[in-house]
Design an enzyme around this catalytic site. Sequence first.
Site, PDB file in Angstrom:
ATOM      1  N   HIS A 128     -21.665  10.511  30.131  1.00 64.78           N
ATOM      2  CA  HIS A 128     -22.203  11.746  29.546  1.00 64.78           C
ATOM      3  C   HIS A 128     -21.386  12.096  28.301  1.00 64.78           C
ATOM      4  CE1 HIS A 128     -24.392  15.543  29.510  1.00 64.78           C
ATOM      5  NE2 HIS A 128     -23.249  16.123  29.169  1.00 64.78           N
ATOM      6  N   PRO A 619      -3.491   5.329  -5.194  1.00 63.79           N
ATOM      7  CA  PRO A 619      -2.419   5.850  -6.044  1.00 63.79           C
ATOM      8  C   PRO A 619      -1.391   6.584  -5.201  1.00 63.79           C
ATOM      9  CG  PRO A 619      -4.359   7.247  -6.222  1.00 63.79           C
ATOM     10  CD  PRO A 619      -4.740   6.097  -5.324  1.00 63.79           C
ATOM     11  N   GLU A 694       6.813  -5.555  -5.293  1.00 62.78           N
ATOM     12  CA  GLU A 694       7.783  -5.188  -6.331  1.00 62.78           C
ATOM     13  C   GLU A 694       8.490  -3.954  -5.809  1.00 62.78           C
ATOM     14  OE1 GLU A 694       9.434  -3.071  -8.926  1.00 62.78           O
ATOM     15  OE2 GLU A 694       7.609  -2.992 -10.151  1.00 62.78           O
ATOM     16  N   CYS A 728      11.590   1.498 -12.490  1.00 64.32           N
ATOM     17  CA  CYS A 728      11.995   0.514 -11.483  1.00 64.32           C
ATOM     18  C   CYS A 728      13.098  -0.415 -11.976  1.00 64.32           C
ATOM     19  CB  CYS A 728      10.787  -0.289 -11.021  1.00 64.32           C
ATOM     20  SG  CYS A 728       9.835  -1.014 -12.354  1.00 64.32           S
ATOM     21  N   GLU A 825      20.099   2.831  -5.205  1.00 64.53           N
ATOM     22  CA  GLU A 825      19.342   3.229  -6.386  1.00 64.53           C
ATOM     23  C   GLU A 825      19.113   4.735  -6.374  1.00 64.53           C
ATOM     24  OE1 GLU A 825      15.134   1.751  -8.405  1.00 64.53           O
ATOM     25  OE2 GLU A 825      15.307   1.797  -6.222  1.00 64.53           O
TER      26      GLU A 825
END
Length: 923
Positions: A128, A619, A694, A728, A825
């Site tokens: 159901h 993006p 990358e 980068c 970094e």
Amino acid sequence: MLWRGSQALRHFSTSRVYFKNKLKLALIGQSLFGQEVYSQLLKEGHRVVGVFTVPDKDGKADPLALAAEKDGTPVFKFPRWRLKGKTIKEVAEAYQSVGAELNVLPFCTQFIPMDVIDSPKHGSIIYHPSLLPRHRGASAINWTLIMGDKKAGFSVFWADDGLDTGPILLQRSCDVKPNDTVDSLYNRFLFPEGIKAMVEAVQLIADGKAPRTPQPEEGATYEGIQKKENAEVSWDQPAEGLHNWIRGHDKVPGAWAEINGQMVTFYGSSLLTSSVPSGEPLDIRGAKKPGLVTKNGLVLFGNDGKALMVRNLQFEDGKMIPASQYFSAGETSVVELTAEELKVAETIKVIWARILSNTPVIEDSTDFFKSGASSMDVVRLVEEIRQSCGGLQLQNEDVYMATKFGDFIQKVVRRLRGEDEEAEMVVDYVSKEVNGMTVKIPYQCFINGQFVDAEDGETYATVNPTDGTTICRVSYASLADVDRAVAAAKDAFENGEWGRMNARDRGRLMYRLADLMEENQEELATIEALDSGAVYTLALKTHIGMSVQTFRYFAGWCDKIQGSTIPINQARPNYNLTFTKKEPLGACAIIIPWNYPLMMLAWKSAACLAAGNTLVLKPAQVTPLTALKFAELTVKAGFPKGVINIIPGSGGVAGQRLSQHPDIRKLGFTGSTSVGKQIMKSCAVSNLKKVSLELGGKSPLIIFSDCDLEKAVRMGMGAVFFNKGENCIAAGRLFVEEAIHDEFVTRVVEEIKKMKIGDPLDRSTDHGPQNHRAHLEKLLQYCETGVQEGATLVYGGRQVQRPGFFMEPTVFTGVEDHMYLAKEESFGPIMVISKFQNGDIDGVLQRANNTEYGLASGVFTRDINKAMYVSDKLEAGTVFINTYNKTDVAAPFGGMKQSGFGKDLGEEALNEYLKIKTVTLEY
């Protein structure tokens, strides 16, 4: 239990067939759902001893009957089980003859007598489509939506003599999305999960573990069956109530209202989350406010002043049209068919005749549905036309919108001629008066050549980093949106014009797109400045300028992708020829970062398209706007639908789904190393899709004392502060020879003090805001860690005291190899300087290479021998000598070690999106 040999072989490797208890089952019901439950139960090793279903309709058997008959399972087709309140004797005897231990009712429209329900050893179980005790009755899914329930689901319960009142065996639930319809809810959850649950329920019974939980009366509801006569819209309710009523009746029986004296049914409702578009008023009987026929559909208003959009309308004669065409529905002229088109029409007439077997002659006035066709026949018609008419792609809605044969042929011919394509793409914009121009920004998902809201209607805010204000709200792609985008890309590659297009024509489209990007470069650069904080002058030259160059470069490669011939040992006395072909991979996924929103898109997608692939691009969540503007330009350039799809949203939802999707054959990713590792794992586990990564960097820049110091200072600053350090390949650590160390630092600080920090749209600005708040906070923490570890903060390290996400350019010295600043970094405007002893070339090389990253590197010296020696020893994908940041579209770009693998740019990038096939023939 006796098993046929074929059954034993089929299940030999599936231990569950032999080590689980199995039952003899009677399946009572119908439909595709019933067919799937039947098939899955057989796969699990249960024995279906009889299928009891409805009689054939117009000579066509129900899908459950077809599957069972094909397997040789006994099939019984009774029009009814009772007569005058009593079980029909012949029916009861036929049922008893199969000796079932359990009745399974996956979907049943007939009334089954209680003596049949209770007859088997284990009784009967029923599926159901609601969370009982809520929404008992035949229209449970409809009422789940009509009542605005936040949760939907299904119950498998033990049948009793009540109406959906028996004890619960199991239940499953899901969230109801804002724009779910009966179809979407059924297809997404109730159908696939319901099949699994029915099979699970049977096995629980077989194992003696099935619960019988009495249904509570608290919260119980019963609603009557929804029919056309009681589906009229009541206008005195809020927009959400109207939306729930319409979607709760979509597609059957269809919510309707009276317009211009006739019944008009509404389909495809969604709540408006943006401003109401302009349109032509349409009076609707009973509505407090006229509707608006807009370019996107019909806007309807609730009594709370809020609005919803209806996509399609259906008239009393069965004809369906896009709601946007209400005032022009009768203006289409009749096209004269060519000889070739007449042949297509005859082929389609034969298909109609096969489906409508009880219709003696197919004429122009023959109505597909009034002649007995059902929704299943729509799917069959679309598929048969695709197979028989050269892959002609129709949608199910094309049939609903042209139900008469003559109208349908007209629609098909217009499709063949390309005349039914929209003359003008429908785009909802957010407009901004900024930078001396009107900037028009799309904000919806771009799927299959159309800008559309996310399926569930979700949006999120994208923020201007200059002042922290919201630019607009952007569609937040769901898993369903990702799947739609991938399906569009896959179909465009396998069946669309793109897959058949000559390579040179593909290049021509890419050249045209590059020209359009250049024509709109000021608007693109302005959007980039608004969304990412890029300094406008830099955005013009680099963010947009290099994007244009990239598309032009790869456009030139389209017709130069070629294989080779290979000499092999001949199969004497015959001869052999071996050659290779380079072929596209198929539907690819591209996931890009936020630092160069358009340029990163171009670097990957241009190579992907030049190789002949189609793509779905996600993006970065914080910078989606230039990608969506780019999508608009692809349509203007003439790219076929489905070739390029853009889905804004989160990495955790949309990105993860792309990495796991079985129809994606390649994924290109730029981003952090940690996320890259997860993506690589998902790509491997899902379907071993090809990957290029990358990733992060900690690029060393070695500055020797014999360098041109003025140039080294200027370019060293660019190596760190270019694009606010959000780069980068930024020089993550500068090694400066002891003899010039102090003077180098002094000059750098003097130059920093000359930099203007401010509005990126100001032409004199040197340094704009960081991309988003979270990143700024991370950079401030980075600086705090450096100070705590003992590095010397020479300059900066603080947020600029003004609105927005601005950070001072920062300089640290005295950074030792063990420190956090030396290893990690920053991805921001932070110069990390370490001193090395005079003349210690090998020592500084060892320190420079003492990192898991290997993206880029650099050296400044006047000694060419020293420069070449250092370039040989540096472990990085790119080495700059007496320059920095000098990338070019023709030069391969990519890292090594944990900075990833694979190349963007140059001829090498094409190989990331190609596969090589070897062909050997003998003659």
